[in-house]
Design an enzyme around this catalytic site. Structure first.
Site, PDB file in Angstrom:
ATOM      1  CB  CYS A 129      39.466  37.264  50.738  1.00 49.45           C
ATOM      2  SG  CYS A 129      39.091  38.835  51.411  1.00 49.45           S
TER       3      CYS A 129
ATOM      4  CB  CYS B 213      31.565  33.311  40.775  1.00 47.80           C
ATOM      5  SG  CYS B 213      32.214  34.890  40.181  1.00 47.80           S
TER       6      CYS B 213
ATOM      7  CB  CYS C  35      38.423  33.107  43.714  1.00 45.90           C
ATOM      8  SG  CYS C  35      36.868  33.314  44.590  1.00 45.90           S
TER       9      CYS C  35
HETATM   10  N1  SAH Z   1      33.604  39.118  42.208  1.00 45.11           N
HETATM   11  C1  SAH Z   1      33.921  40.269  42.989  1.00 45.11           C
HETATM   12  C2  SAH Z   1      33.559  40.126  44.465  1.00 45.11           C
HETATM   13  C3  SAH Z   1      33.859  38.820  45.151  1.00 45.11           C
HETATM   14  S1  SAH Z   1      35.532  38.499  45.586  1.00 45.11           S
HETATM   15  C4  SAH Z   1      35.377  40.638  42.803  1.00 45.11           C
HETATM   16  O1  SAH Z   1      36.067  39.934  42.087  1.00 45.11           O
HETATM   17  O2  SAH Z   1      35.807  41.657  43.326  1.00 45.11           O
HETATM   18  C5  SAH Z   1      35.971  39.619  46.839  1.00 45.11           C
HETATM   19  C6  SAH Z   1      37.463  39.916  46.920  1.00 45.11           C
HETATM   20  O3  SAH Z   1      38.193  38.759  47.397  1.00 45.11           O
HETATM   21  C7  SAH Z   1      38.067  40.229  45.559  1.00 45.11           C
HETATM   22  O4  SAH Z   1      38.988  41.282  45.659  1.00 45.11           O
HETATM   23  C8  SAH Z   1      38.768  38.944  45.228  1.00 45.11           C
HETATM   24  O5  SAH Z   1      39.741  39.121  44.253  1.00 45.11           O
HETATM   25  C9  SAH Z   1      39.304  38.544  46.574  1.00 45.11           C
HETATM   26  N2  SAH Z   1      39.735  37.155  46.664  1.00 45.11           N
HETATM   27  C10 SAH Z   1      39.197  36.086  46.070  1.00 45.11           C
HETATM   28  N3  SAH Z   1      39.879  34.965  46.386  1.00 45.11           N
HETATM   29  C11 SAH Z   1      40.869  35.334  47.211  1.00 45.11           C
HETATM   30  C12 SAH Z   1      41.895  34.643  47.891  1.00 45.11           C
HETATM   31  N4  SAH Z   1      42.027  33.324  47.774  1.00 45.11           N
HETATM   32  N5  SAH Z   1      42.724  35.354  48.675  1.00 45.11           N
HETATM   33  C13 SAH Z   1      42.580  36.685  48.811  1.00 45.11           C
HETATM   34  N6  SAH Z   1      41.619  37.392  48.204  1.00 45.11           N
HETATM   35  C14 SAH Z   1      40.781  36.735  47.402  1.00 45.11           C
END
Ligand code: SAH
Length: 344
Positions: A331, A110, A117
């Site tokens: 997530c 990504c 993330c």
């Molecule tokens: N790139 C897209 C989709 C992938 S992430 C986006 O940003 O929406 C999917 C969801 O998981 C997003 O809302 C992201 O912010 C969340 N997410 C990513 N890492 C996370 C974490 N460590 N804890 C909780 N949510 C997280």
């Protein structure tokens, strides 16, 4: 070789005519590919052996290898898939009472670089093709022998950064001769790519749009999500308002609760100002800790207090249930990447 899973029914019809075959064969083949999810052309038993051979000489069926499969105590399954070129992605199947939901990836890696993330740490390798996006659902369906009724585009990658392929994949999943997963059962999550949100408003999709908002003010959001320097909160909210106006569809705002960063009373109040009156739903997600991550999740009481403030002010809010965290399937935890030779 062309990936047969990338083709829609009309294209497949044209291809078959070019190969000197009858047009109606396309529907048969499309069903085998997108409904049954056959793992080889030889399984297409109502086709002649010659035609199966011809197909295998002309097309790649795009079948993933399951490199690893982890099952959580709560029934959540995390798949590690190997693509034909050796790249690796992950998908997660969650079991709910109302049916199975799969969380799928749209890119290998990504570009967004969100600080919370794990996928950001892989770096970007390439977009997935429509067929590769769909194959995640097919492979999991065949493996679990259970119907998957909901698809969320919330795995690795930024769906709106791979716009055309993602849209095509939704149409393939929707197809009555394919998995027939209705648009209302599809959600797509974006970090907020404004021009693409506006474009999406014109597509007449039934899918639910989710926005990773995570903060009510630019300073905090930029510290969590570099994309905010490109499209700030007011631009994102403005695009959402236009999207709602055009589609009359409710938007979900995702808000990962990080201890001491975005979980204060002040943040709740700012969020109310920002979202009040909008056709929307707020999903609070206790942030999942990732390896070497700087963020800790807010405690449960704090999350509930935050929710209550929002609700008292008329916003619709839920707290996301955490599934699969014991297998790093929650997530933001999807990152396991053997190409990186397990630096973690
Ligand atoms: N790139 C897209 C989709 C992938 S992430 C986006 O940003 O929406 C999917 C969801 O998981 C997003 O809302 C992201 O912010 C969340 N997410 C990513 N890492 C996370 C974490 N460590 N804890 C909780 N949510 C997280």
């Amino acid at each position: 070789m062309k990936n047969i899973k990338d083709l829609n029914l009309e294209e497949l019809e044209n291809e078959l005519i070019e190969l000197g075959e009858k047009k109606f064969r396309a529907k048969q083949i499309f069903k085998w590919v997108h409904n049954v999810g056959v793992r080889s052309f030889d399984e297409m038993t109502d086709l002649s052996i010659e035609l199966r051979k011809k197909l295998s000489l002309n097309y790649d069926l795009c079948v993933f290898k399951i490199l690893d499969k982890l099952v959580s105590v709560d029934g959540t399954i995390k798949y590690l898939f190997e693509l034909n070129d050796g790249n690796i992605i992950e998908s997660v199947v969650m079991r709910y009472k109302h049916g199975n939901t799969i969380c799928i990836s749209t890119q290998v890696g990504c570009k967004m670089g969100c600080k919370f993330c794990a996928s950001a740490k892989i770096g970007f390798v390439r977009d997935l093709t429509p067929g590769e996006i769909v194959e995640q659902v097919l492979c999991a369906t065949v493996d679990t022998k259970e119907r998957i009724s909901n698809v969320v585009y919330m795995g690795i990658g930024e769906p709106l950064d791979n716009y055309d392929n993602v849209l095509r994949s939704i149409k393939l999943l929707n197809h009555p001769h394919g998995l027939n997963i209705g648009g209302r059962h599809v959600s797509l999550s974006t970090s907020g790519i404004v021009p693409k949100i506006l474009k999406l408003a014109d597509e007449e999709l039934q899918a639910t749009l989710a926005i990773s908002l995570h903060a009510p003010e630019d300073k905090i959001r930029s510290s969590m999500m570099p994309v905010n320097d490109r499209y700030n909160i007011s631009q994102v909210i403005d695009a959402c308002k236009k999207y709602i106006e055009k589609t009359n569809r409710r938007i979900t705002f995702e808000y990962a609760m990080v201890d001491g960063v975005n979980d204060t009373k002040e943040c709740a109040e700012k969020l109310i100002k920002l979202l009040k009156g909008m056709l929307c739903h707020i999903n609070l997600i206790p942030v999942n800790k990732i390896k070497d991550g700087i963020y800790e999740k807010s405690d449960k009481k704090n999350i509930e207090r935050f929710r209550d403030i929002l609700m008292k002010n008329g916003l619709t809010v839920t707290i996301r249930r955490e599934l699969g965290s014991d297998i790093e399937a929650a997530c933001g935890q999807l990152r396991r990447n053997r190409m990186q030779k397990e630096s973690d």
